[in-house]
Motif scaffolding. Structure first.
Motif, short mmCIF file in Angstrom:
data_model
loop_
_atom_site.label_atom_id
_atom_site.label_comp_id
_atom_site.label_asym_id
_atom_site.label_seq_id
_atom_site.Cartn_x
_atom_site.Cartn_y
_atom_site.Cartn_z
N MET A 1 0.84 -1.17 0.00
CA MET A 1 0.00 0.00 0.00
C MET A 1 0.89 1.24 0.00
SD MET A 1 -2.45 1.52 3.03
CE MET A 1 -3.57 0.18 3.02
N ILE A 2 0.65 2.12 -0.94
CA ILE A 2 1.38 3.38 -1.01
C ILE A 2 0.48 4.47 -0.44
CG2 ILE A 2 2.45 5.11 -2.49
CD1 ILE A 2 3.15 2.82 -4.41
N CYS A 3 0.95 5.10 0.63
CA CYS A 3 0.18 6.18 1.24
C CYS A 3 0.86 7.52 0.96
CB CYS A 3 0.00 5.95 2.74
SG CYS A 3 1.51 6.04 3.70
N THR A 4 0.10 8.57 1.14
CA THR A 4 0.62 9.92 0.97
C THR A 4 0.67 10.55 2.35
OG1 THR A 4 -0.50 10.05 -1.17
CG2 THR A 4 0.26 12.11 -0.22
N ILE A 5 1.78 11.23 2.65
CA ILE A 5 1.95 11.85 3.96
C ILE A 5 1.95 13.37 3.79
CG2 ILE A 5 3.42 12.05 5.99
CD1 ILE A 5 4.47 9.24 5.32
N HIS A 6 1.15 14.01 4.64
CA HIS A 6 1.02 15.47 4.64
C HIS A 6 1.46 16.01 6.00
CE1 HIS A 6 -1.52 15.63 0.97
NE2 HIS A 6 -1.80 14.40 1.36
N ARG A 7 2.13 17.16 5.98
CA ARG A 7 2.56 17.83 7.22
C ARG A 7 1.60 18.99 7.50
NH1 ARG A 7 7.49 19.84 5.75
NH2 ARG A 7 6.44 21.73 5.07
N SER A 8 1.17 19.09 8.74
CA SER A 8 0.30 20.19 9.15
C SER A 8 1.13 21.46 9.30
CB SER A 8 -0.38 19.88 10.48
OG SER A 8 -1.02 21.02 11.00
N GLU A 9 0.64 22.55 8.74
CA GLU A 9 1.31 23.83 8.89
C GLU A 9 0.87 24.53 10.17
OE1 GLU A 9 3.76 24.63 6.92
OE2 GLU A 9 3.41 22.99 5.53
N LYS A 10 -0.26 24.11 10.72
CA LYS A 10 -0.82 24.74 11.92
C LYS A 10 -0.36 24.04 13.20
CE LYS A 10 -5.37 26.01 13.79
NZ LYS A 10 -6.81 25.93 13.51
N LYS A 11 -0.34 22.72 13.18
CA LYS A 11 -0.01 21.91 14.35
C LYS A 11 1.38 21.31 14.14
CE LYS A 11 -1.37 19.61 18.08
NZ LYS A 11 -1.51 20.27 19.35
N GLN A 12 2.40 21.97 14.70
CA GLN A 12 3.77 21.55 14.49
C GLN A 12 3.99 20.10 14.93
OE1 GLN A 12 6.68 24.05 16.35
NE2 GLN A 12 8.37 23.04 15.35
N GLY A 13 4.63 19.32 14.07
CA GLY A 13 4.93 17.93 14.37
C GLY A 13 3.83 16.95 14.03
N ALA A 14 2.69 17.43 13.52
CA ALA A 14 1.58 16.55 13.16
C ALA A 14 1.67 16.17 11.69
CB ALA A 14 0.24 17.23 13.44
N TYR A 15 1.50 14.89 11.42
CA TYR A 15 1.53 14.37 10.05
C TYR A 15 0.29 13.52 9.82
CZ TYR A 15 6.34 15.91 9.78
OH TYR A 15 7.47 16.68 9.76
N LEU A 16 -0.27 13.64 8.63
CA LEU A 16 -1.46 12.90 8.27
C LEU A 16 -1.12 11.94 7.13
CD1 LEU A 16 -4.56 12.68 8.75
CD2 LEU A 16 -4.81 14.25 6.84
N TYR A 17 -1.31 10.65 7.36
CA TYR A 17 -1.11 9.62 6.35
C TYR A 17 -2.45 9.38 5.68
CZ TYR A 17 3.12 8.25 9.03
OH TYR A 17 4.33 8.22 9.69
N LEU A 18 -2.49 9.40 4.36
CA LEU A 18 -3.73 9.14 3.63
C LEU A 18 -3.61 7.87 2.81
CD1 LEU A 18 -4.70 12.70 2.32
CD2 LEU A 18 -5.72 11.42 4.21
N ALA A 19 -4.66 7.07 2.83
CA ALA A 19 -4.71 5.84 2.03
C ALA A 19 -4.78 6.20 0.55
CB ALA A 19 -5.94 5.02 2.44
N PRO A 20 -4.43 5.24 -0.31
CA PRO A 20 -4.53 5.50 -1.75
C PRO A 20 -5.93 5.97 -2.13
CG PRO A 20 -3.43 3.41 -1.34
CD PRO A 20 -3.96 3.89 -0.02
N LYS A 21 -5.99 6.90 -3.06
CA LYS A 21 -7.23 7.47 -3.59
C LYS A 21 -7.98 8.34 -2.59
CE LYS A 21 -7.70 3.80 -6.96
NZ LYS A 21 -8.55 2.79 -7.54
N LYS A 22 -7.40 8.61 -1.43
CA LYS A 22 -8.02 9.52 -0.45
C LYS A 22 -7.37 10.89 -0.58
CE LYS A 22 -10.78 6.67 1.70
NZ LYS A 22 -12.21 6.83 1.75
N THR A 23 -8.15 11.92 -0.29
CA THR A 23 -7.63 13.29 -0.31
C THR A 23 -7.94 13.94 1.03
OG1 THR A 23 -9.65 14.34 -1.12
CG2 THR A 23 -8.14 13.44 -2.79
N LEU A 24 -7.42 15.13 1.22
CA LEU A 24 -7.68 15.86 2.46
C LEU A 24 -9.16 16.12 2.66
CD1 LEU A 24 -4.67 18.34 2.31
CD2 LEU A 24 -4.95 16.41 3.89
#
Length: 86
Positions: A1-24
């Motif tokens: 499974m390839i996930c996409t990782i996003h970094r929060s600009e508001k909450k320092q140190g928070a990262y959101l992993y998204l499953a394939p075909k998912k968006t914010l």
């Protein structure tokens, strides 16, 4: 499974992993509000890994499969102990 990782600009140190075909837009509104603007930082192939540096890979996989995302919060700040008289 390839996930996409996003970094929060508001909450320092928070990262959101998204499953394939998912968006914010697929994550709950209250979570999006807490994280604020997010920047994509990488794609990660979880199928080629046995572990992750700071997360339980089994929990990440389970969350991606069950809810489509995994939230990695920053570690809690630890109080540094000062050793006096040494």
């Amino acid at each position: 499974m390839i996930c996409t990782i996003h970094r929060s600009e508001k909450k320092q140190g928070a990262y959101l992993y998204l499953a394939p075909k998912k968006t914010l837009k697929d994550i709950p509104e209250d979570l999006r509000s807490m994280l604020g603007q997010c920047t994509q930082v990488m794609h990660l192939n979880l199928a080629k890994r046995d572990k992750l540096a700071s997360q339980d890979i089994d929990l990440v996989r389970r969350n991606l499969n069950d809810q489509g995302y995994h939230l990695q919060m920053p570690p809690k700040a630890h109080t540094n102990l000062i050793n006096y008289g040494v």
